[in-house]
Structure formats: structure tokens, C-alpha cells
Write a protein that holds these residues in place. Structure first.
Motif, PDB file in Angstrom:
ATOM      1  N   UNK A 119      50.885  98.494  78.584  1.00  0.00           N
ATOM      2  CA  UNK A 119      52.048  97.673  78.222  1.00  0.00           C
ATOM      3  C   UNK A 119      51.683  96.522  77.294  1.00  0.00           C
ATOM      4  N   UNK A 120      50.535  95.887  77.524  1.00  0.00           N
ATOM      5  CA  UNK A 120      50.184  94.740  76.686  1.00  0.00           C
ATOM      6  C   UNK A 120      49.899  95.158  75.250  1.00  0.00           C
ATOM      7  N   UNK A 121      49.318  96.343  75.055  1.00  0.00           N
ATOM      8  CA  UNK A 121      49.101  96.825  73.691  1.00  0.00           C
ATOM      9  C   UNK A 121      50.384  97.383  73.103  1.00  0.00           C
ATOM     10  N   UNK A 122      51.280  97.883  73.914  1.00  0.00           N
ATOM     11  CA  UNK A 122      52.583  98.354  73.427  1.00  0.00           C
ATOM     12  C   UNK A 122      53.354  97.195  72.805  1.00  0.00           C
ATOM     13  N   UNK A 123      53.279  96.031  73.426  1.00  0.00           N
ATOM     14  CA  UNK A 123      53.944  94.847  72.884  1.00  0.00           C
ATOM     15  C   UNK A 123      53.444  94.539  71.485  1.00  0.00           C
ATOM     16  N   UNK A 178      51.800  96.587  69.387  1.00  0.00           N
ATOM     17  CA  UNK A 178      51.986  97.728  68.491  1.00  0.00           C
ATOM     18  C   UNK A 178      53.411  97.801  67.960  1.00  0.00           C
ATOM     19  N   UNK A 179      54.384  97.370  68.748  1.00  0.00           N
ATOM     20  CA  UNK A 179      55.790  97.439  68.367  1.00  0.00           C
ATOM     21  C   UNK A 179      56.355  96.085  67.952  1.00  0.00           C
ATOM     22  N   UNK A 180      55.486  95.175  67.547  1.00  0.00           N
ATOM     23  CA  UNK A 180      55.859  93.885  66.944  1.00  0.00           C
ATOM     24  C   UNK A 180      56.683  93.007  67.867  1.00  0.00           C
ATOM     25  N   UNK A 181      56.502  93.115  69.180  1.00  0.00           N
ATOM     26  CA  UNK A 181      57.143  92.191  70.102  1.00  0.00           C
ATOM     27  C   UNK A 181      56.407  90.858  70.109  1.00  0.00           C
ATOM     28  N   UNK A 182      55.122  90.916  69.768  1.00  0.00           N
ATOM     29  CA  UNK A 182      54.308  89.710  69.643  1.00  0.00           C
ATOM     30  C   UNK A 182      53.250  89.943  68.575  1.00  0.00           C
ATOM     31  N   UNK A 183      52.771  88.864  67.994  1.00  0.00           N
ATOM     32  CA  UNK A 183      51.709  88.979  67.002  1.00  0.00           C
ATOM     33  C   UNK A 183      50.333  88.745  67.604  1.00  0.00           C
ATOM     34  N   UNK A 228      45.203  86.769  73.400  1.00  0.00           N
ATOM     35  CA  UNK A 228      45.921  86.140  74.512  1.00  0.00           C
ATOM     36  C   UNK A 228      46.019  87.155  75.650  1.00  0.00           C
ATOM     37  N   UNK A 229      45.033  87.195  76.542  1.00  0.00           N
ATOM     38  CA  UNK A 229      45.076  88.181  77.622  1.00  0.00           C
ATOM     39  C   UNK A 229      46.274  87.947  78.537  1.00  0.00           C
ATOM     40  N   UNK A 230      46.870  89.029  79.037  1.00  0.00           N
ATOM     41  CA  UNK A 230      48.040  88.869  79.909  1.00  0.00           C
ATOM     42  C   UNK A 230      47.647  88.241  81.242  1.00  0.00           C
ATOM     43  N   UNK A 231      48.591  87.550  81.841  1.00  0.00           N
ATOM     44  CA  UNK A 231      48.353  86.907  83.132  1.00  0.00           C
ATOM     45  C   UNK A 231      48.290  87.996  84.204  1.00  0.00           C
ATOM     46  N   UNK A 232      47.267  87.950  85.022  1.00  0.00           N
ATOM     47  CA  UNK A 232      47.116  88.940  86.092  1.00  0.00           C
ATOM     48  C   UNK A 232      48.120  88.644  87.205  1.00  0.00           C
TER      49      UNK A 232
END
Length: 144
Positions: free
Chosen positions: A81-85, A87-92, A98-102
Motif C-alpha cells: 500500500x505504501x508504494x501504491x500511494x 506509484x499513483x501520485x497520491x504522494x511525492x 517517509x516510512x509509514x507509521x507502524x
């Protein structure tokens, strides 16, 4: 150098600095020759690239860890999911920057295995059937 000339020289540089396997694999997966900067890798070993010389929407791509030469097994459910964000320009920001919060309640990402034989969906029921089929042996037991 911008435009086609920069793309050509960047491509030639990539051709000389990478093995032939990478170039052929990229052509098989993407149907075009691409070069770009390696942005990061996920837990599955997939590599994510970016090149802003390409058009928006075509400048980020993924190189799957296990390409198949006979049948392309590029399964999008293997992307976390974090790479999907990214890859689909939801975030730069990439998950490397910026590692996701566990979160305790989140499960580890798993690819969709519905099409495989071991993980297939087998419907079952716990209710009694409304219509029972006729059994010729059952009537013979009643008469005896």
C-alpha cells in the motif's frame, strides 16, 4: 540536454552500464525501453523507478522481482500500500523518505492468491437444502 536528445543519451548510458538481462526484461514487461533512477525496493524485492523526462503518469514504474518470460506474471496485488500511494501520485514522498507509521492492527501485506489452486475459493454451505433430489434406493428401503 532535454527532450529526445537527453532521453537518447540517457538510454545509451543505461544500456552500457546495465546487463543485457535488465534491458530485455524491461522491454518484455513494459513494451518499451526505459531508464530511470532507482527510488527504492519493497519487502518483496520489487524495484521502483522514476524519471521525470517522461510524461506525468508515465514517469514512475515498477520492476517486479520475479518476472516470467513465458507468461507475464506482473501481478499488481504484489505492490504494498505504501508504494501504491507513491506509484499513483497520491504522494511525492517514497516510503524510503517517509516510512509509514507502524500500526498494531495492520497485517503484513500479502499478494492476492485467489487464482492459485492452493488458495482458491471453495464455497460451502451450512444450511439444509430446500429441495432434496430423488433417490431410487431410498424408496426401496421404505417398502421393505
Amino acid at each position: 540536454m532535454t527532450g529526445n536528445v537527453g532521453t537518447f543519451f540517457g538510454f545509451m548510458k543505461k544500456m552500457w552500464t546495465t546487463p543485457l538481462y535488465y534491458t530485455v526484461n524491461k522491454y518484455v514487461n513494459c513494451n518499451e525501453f526505459r531508464y530511470g533512477e532507482l527510488v527504492g525496493r519493497d519487502s518483496f524485492g520489487n524495484e521502483y523507478y522514476e524519471n521525470n523526462d517522461y510524461y506525468l503518469g508515465r514517469n514512475r514504474w515498477i520492476q517486479y522481482n520475479r518476472p516470467n518470460w513465458v507468461v507475464l506474471k506482473s501481478d499488481p496485488s504484489e505492490i504494498p500500500a505504501e508504494w501504491h500511494r507513491w506509484l499513483h501520485y497520491m504522494t511525492d514522498e517514497t516510503p524510503v523518505d517517509a516510512p509509514p507509521v507502524e500500526q498494531k492492527f495492520l497485517m503484513e501485506h500479502r499478494a492476492n492468491m485467489t487464482g492459485t489452486f492452493a488458495e482458491r475459493y471453495v464455497p460451502s454451505t451450512t444450511t439444509k437444502p430446500k429441495i432434496e433430489s430423488w433417490n431410487p434406493n431410498a424408496s426401496a428401503k421404505i417398502q421393505e
